[in-house]
Design a protein around this motif. Structure first.
Motif, PDB file in Angstrom:
ATOM      1  N   ARG A 239       0.810  -1.226   0.000  1.00 54.96           N
ATOM      2  CA  ARG A 239       0.000   0.000   0.000  1.00 54.96           C
ATOM      3  C   ARG A 239       0.840   1.272   0.000  1.00 54.96           C
ATOM      4  O   ARG A 239       0.280   2.374  -0.022  1.00 54.96           O
ATOM      5  N   ASP A 240       2.176   1.126   0.060  1.00 52.39           N
ATOM      6  CA  ASP A 240       3.093   2.258   0.045  1.00 52.39           C
ATOM      7  C   ASP A 240       2.806   3.217   1.203  1.00 52.39           C
ATOM      8  O   ASP A 240       2.798   4.444   1.036  1.00 52.39           O
ATOM      9  N   VAL A 241       2.569   2.637   2.372  1.00 47.59           N
ATOM     10  CA  VAL A 241       2.307   3.399   3.586  1.00 47.59           C
ATOM     11  C   VAL A 241       3.381   3.019   4.610  1.00 47.59           C
ATOM     12  O   VAL A 241       3.477   1.858   5.010  1.00 47.59           O
ATOM     13  N   ALA A 242       4.190   3.981   5.034  1.00 50.52           N
ATOM     14  CA  ALA A 242       5.274   3.704   5.977  1.00 50.52           C
ATOM     15  C   ALA A 242       4.745   3.678   7.400  1.00 50.52           C
ATOM     16  O   ALA A 242       3.880   4.480   7.774  1.00 50.52           O
ATOM     17  N   LEU A 243       5.259   2.778   8.185  1.00 52.14           N
ATOM     18  CA  LEU A 243       4.926   2.733   9.603  1.00 52.14           C
ATOM     19  C   LEU A 243       5.734   3.785  10.353  1.00 52.14           C
ATOM     20  O   LEU A 243       6.862   4.115   9.956  1.00 52.14           O
ATOM     21  N   PRO A 244       5.204   4.325  11.439  1.00 54.56           N
ATOM     22  CA  PRO A 244       5.991   5.273  12.245  1.00 54.56           C
ATOM     23  C   PRO A 244       7.283   4.632  12.743  1.00 54.56           C
ATOM     24  O   PRO A 244       7.340   3.426  13.012  1.00 54.56           O
ATOM     25  N   ALA A 245       8.307   5.451  12.890  1.00 51.35           N
ATOM     26  CA  ALA A 245       9.623   4.930  13.268  1.00 51.35           C
ATOM     27  C   ALA A 245       9.687   4.462  14.705  1.00 51.35           C
ATOM     28  O   ALA A 245      10.619   3.746  15.074  1.00 51.35           O
ATOM     29  N   ASP A 246       8.716   4.858  15.530  1.00 46.52           N
ATOM     30  CA  ASP A 246       8.774   4.507  16.950  1.00 46.52           C
ATOM     31  C   ASP A 246       7.881   3.320  17.295  1.00 46.52           C
ATOM     32  O   ASP A 246       7.599   3.074  18.456  1.00 46.52           O
ATOM     33  N   VAL A 247       7.429   2.554  16.284  1.00 41.57           N
ATOM     34  CA  VAL A 247       6.501   1.452  16.503  1.00 41.57           C
ATOM     35  C   VAL A 247       7.251   0.125  16.473  1.00 41.57           C
ATOM     36  O   VAL A 247       8.059  -0.130  15.564  1.00 41.57           O
ATOM     37  N   VAL A 248       6.989  -0.734  17.452  1.00 42.88           N
ATOM     38  CA  VAL A 248       7.488  -2.097  17.484  1.00 42.88           C
ATOM     39  C   VAL A 248       6.289  -3.028  17.472  1.00 42.88           C
ATOM     40  O   VAL A 248       5.238  -2.720  18.043  1.00 42.88           O
ATOM     41  N   VAL A 249       6.424  -4.176  16.802  1.00 46.92           N
ATOM     42  CA  VAL A 249       5.277  -5.044  16.535  1.00 46.92           C
ATOM     43  C   VAL A 249       5.573  -6.446  17.052  1.00 46.92           C
ATOM     44  O   VAL A 249       6.637  -7.011  16.769  1.00 46.92           O
ATOM     45  N   LEU A 250       4.629  -7.016  17.809  1.00 46.16           N
ATOM     46  CA  LEU A 250       4.742  -8.379  18.334  1.00 46.16           C
ATOM     47  C   LEU A 250       3.449  -9.132  18.067  1.00 46.16           C
ATOM     48  O   LEU A 250       2.366  -8.558  18.161  1.00 46.16           O
ATOM     49  N   GLY A 251       3.551 -10.422  17.767  1.00 42.87           N
ATOM     50  CA  GLY A 251       2.340 -11.218  17.640  1.00 42.87           C
ATOM     51  C   GLY A 251       2.473 -12.337  16.631  1.00 42.87           C
ATOM     52  O   GLY A 251       3.170 -12.219  15.620  1.00 42.87           O
ATOM     53  N   GLU A 252       1.784 -13.441  16.917  1.00 43.78           N
ATOM     54  CA  GLU A 252       1.683 -14.577  15.999  1.00 43.78           C
ATOM     55  C   GLU A 252       0.342 -14.519  15.284  1.00 43.78           C
ATOM     56  O   GLU A 252      -0.664 -14.121  15.870  1.00 43.78           O
ATOM     57  N   ILE A 253       0.315 -14.906  14.030  1.00 46.19           N
ATOM     58  CA  ILE A 253      -0.901 -14.852  13.222  1.00 46.19           C
ATOM     59  C   ILE A 253      -1.345 -16.270  12.894  1.00 46.19           C
ATOM     60  O   ILE A 253      -0.551 -17.096  12.429  1.00 46.19           O
ATOM     61  N   GLY A 254      -2.635 -16.541  13.139  1.00 39.25           N
ATOM     62  CA  GLY A 254      -3.212 -17.828  12.803  1.00 39.25           C
ATOM     63  C   GLY A 254      -3.812 -17.822  11.411  1.00 39.25           C
ATOM     64  O   GLY A 254      -3.911 -16.783  10.750  1.00 39.25           O
ATOM     65  N   LEU A 255      -4.232 -18.979  10.947  1.00 38.73           N
ATOM     66  CA  LEU A 255      -4.799 -19.091   9.609  1.00 38.73           C
ATOM     67  C   LEU A 255      -6.129 -18.354   9.491  1.00 38.73           C
ATOM     68  O   LEU A 255      -6.557 -18.018   8.376  1.00 38.73           O
ATOM     69  N   ALA A 256      -6.809 -18.123  10.592  1.00 38.26           N
ATOM     70  CA  ALA A 256      -8.068 -17.376  10.560  1.00 38.26           C
ATOM     71  C   ALA A 256      -7.839 -15.867  10.593  1.00 38.26           C
ATOM     72  O   ALA A 256      -8.803 -15.097  10.601  1.00 38.26           O
TER      73      ALA A 256
END
Length: 453
Positions: free
Chosen positions: A383-400
């Motif tokens: 989508r050519d949308v940059a995330l903020p530089a101060d964001v950290v991301v955690l999490g597992e994604i299931g098939l649903a």
């Protein structure tokens, strides 16, 4: 009445894992190695029903509270990152097996240990001459008066050097090059390697001498030689690293004296190898300029150590009949699954576009806790949308498409906050995080981008 005996006929033994079989086969049933079975002599008959005669104990049994601990306390090696993995240092009488690919830096690391360890050190090399080791020692500034070199491959000669020098530490490089006249077979074979390791282990326990053995690895990344070596030694360490990166990691596989899930970080330089207590700079390079679409930062747990990881993605093209998928530092199957989840659950069109995904700094990320960060990086690139530089991301994604909890969220968030991240996307019920950090809980992958705008 004559005791019955068990007849053991001659058979075949695998040179890789030691598995025995009654007939020859092309592939070992245990380790699946091809052409590794060798004919072996029959074992001695084992009598049945015979009672073992009692013998005099070497020492009387003592209460566990009366056992002294001075002889079992770890002594630092002088290399802090290695001490972290060992659980504080080397225990007297401990036998350590350090395995890694050729050229990864095993000999350089152990030469650093030999130069810094207290007391007298005997470095036995069976692959190089003493002059070659001396040249490396000059380059890495590892020369010292209490470091002795011996270019030997015979076990008897090594024992003679030990008797003459009485060292405080023995380093053998490598165990596959050593041999003994008391065992059959060629050096590096299962019989010779086992016999030398058993002898050195007994010598270490008898004299309280810590021993470090260097081992090779196979093409699959496993320790070469018989698997019985891993059971004979006290500590098994895996030395890992990409030849195109300066990052090196020592990972604990087995440790009888400390945690077996610890990892130490090193940087390989022209002047030698240097421990990195804070290797975050190798994996993060996003604060030098404005945020770029297709990047996301997460924190992975390598053993018990939280390490930041920057994931990058590039999505290009449209209506391509056979789009390309290229992955570096990530699991191919995991990336393919995330692409399918994004397209099905989040409406991100990816089936006709080329997708490239990679990690920064040569890090290898395999744990599911990085799923959400990778999904965000791919969606951001599309989508050519940059995330903020101060964001950290955690999490597992299931098939649903649901975002699942991960272990060690508190440690991950604390490390991210220390590095300057003030906003975290986490799974539901992950806690409050450090004071001053904004926590946003994400339940579904479809609403992730809305959470960071």
């Amino acid at each position: 009445m004559t005791p019955r005996t068990r007849t053991v006929r001659a058979g075949y033994r695998c040179a890789e894992c030691g598995h025995r079989t009654g007939q020859w086969v092309g592939r070992c049933p245990a380790c699946q190695a091809w052409g590794s079975l060798e004919e072996s002599a029959p074992e001695a008959p084992a009598p049945r029903g015979r009672v073992v005669a009692a013998g005099a104990p070497s020492a009387p049994a003592r209460r566990i509270s009366d056992v002294e601990l001075d002889s079992a306390r770890a002594r630092p090696t002088g290399v802090s990152e290695l001490d972290r993995v060992l659980g504080g240092g080397l225990v007297p009488g401990a036998v350590v097996l350090l395995a890694g690919e050729p050229g990864v830096g095993k000999s350089t690391l152990l030469l650093e240990v030999a130069a810094r360890a207290p007391g007298r050190v005997l470095y036995v090399t069976g692959e190089e001459s003493a002059g070659q080791v001396r040249l490396r020692a000059e380059r890495t500034n590892a020369l010292r008066d209490e470091l002795y070199l011996a270019a030997e491959s015979d076990l008897g000669s090594i024992v003679g050097h030990i008797d003459a020098l009485r060292p405080d530490l023995l380093i053998v490089d490598s165990i596959q090059t050593m041999s003994t006249a008391t065992a059959d077979g060629a050096p590096g074979g299962v019989t010779q390697t086992r016999a030398v390791t058993v002898a050195l282990t007994g010598l270490a326990k008898e004299r309280g001498l810590p021993v470090v053995l260097v081992g090779h690895v196979t093409k699959d990344g496993g320790i070469a030689g018989p698997r019985v070596l891993e059971h004979l030694v006290d500590v098994v360490l895996s030395f890992e690293g990409d030849k195109h990166s300066t990052l090196r990691m020592v990972r604990g596989v087995k440790n009888r004296f400390g945690p077996a899930d610890e990892v130490g970080c090193f940087e390989l330089r022209d002047s030698g190898i240097v421990g990195m207590p804070d290797p975050s700079g190798l994996f993060l390079d996003r604060f030098d300029g404005p945020p770029v679409p297709g990047t996301a930062v997460t924190v992975v747990l390598d053993g018990r150590r939280p390490l930041p990881a920057e994931l990058q993605a590039l999505v290009t093209g449209k209506d391509i009949p056979s789009p390309r998928r290229a992955v570096s530092g990530l699991d191919n199957a995991r990336v393919a699954m995330l692409l399918a989840v994004l397209e099905k659950r989040a409406g991100v069109r990816l089936h006709d576009a080329e997708v490239y995904a990679a990690t920064v700094g040569g890090m290898r990320v395999v744990e599911p806790a990085a799923d959400l960060a990778l999904a965000l990086a791919i969606t951001s690139a599309k989508r050519d949308v940059a995330l903020p530089a101060d964001v950290v991301v955690l999490g597992e994604i299931g098939l649903a498409g649901e975002v699942r909890r991960v272990a060690g969220v508190d440690r991950r968030l604390a490390e991210a906050f220390r590095l300057g991240f003030t906003h975290a996307l986490v799974p539901p019920d992950s806690g409050t995080g450090p004071a001053g950090m904004k926590i946003t809980e994400v339940r579904d992958i479809g609403a992730v981008l809305d959470a960071v705008r």
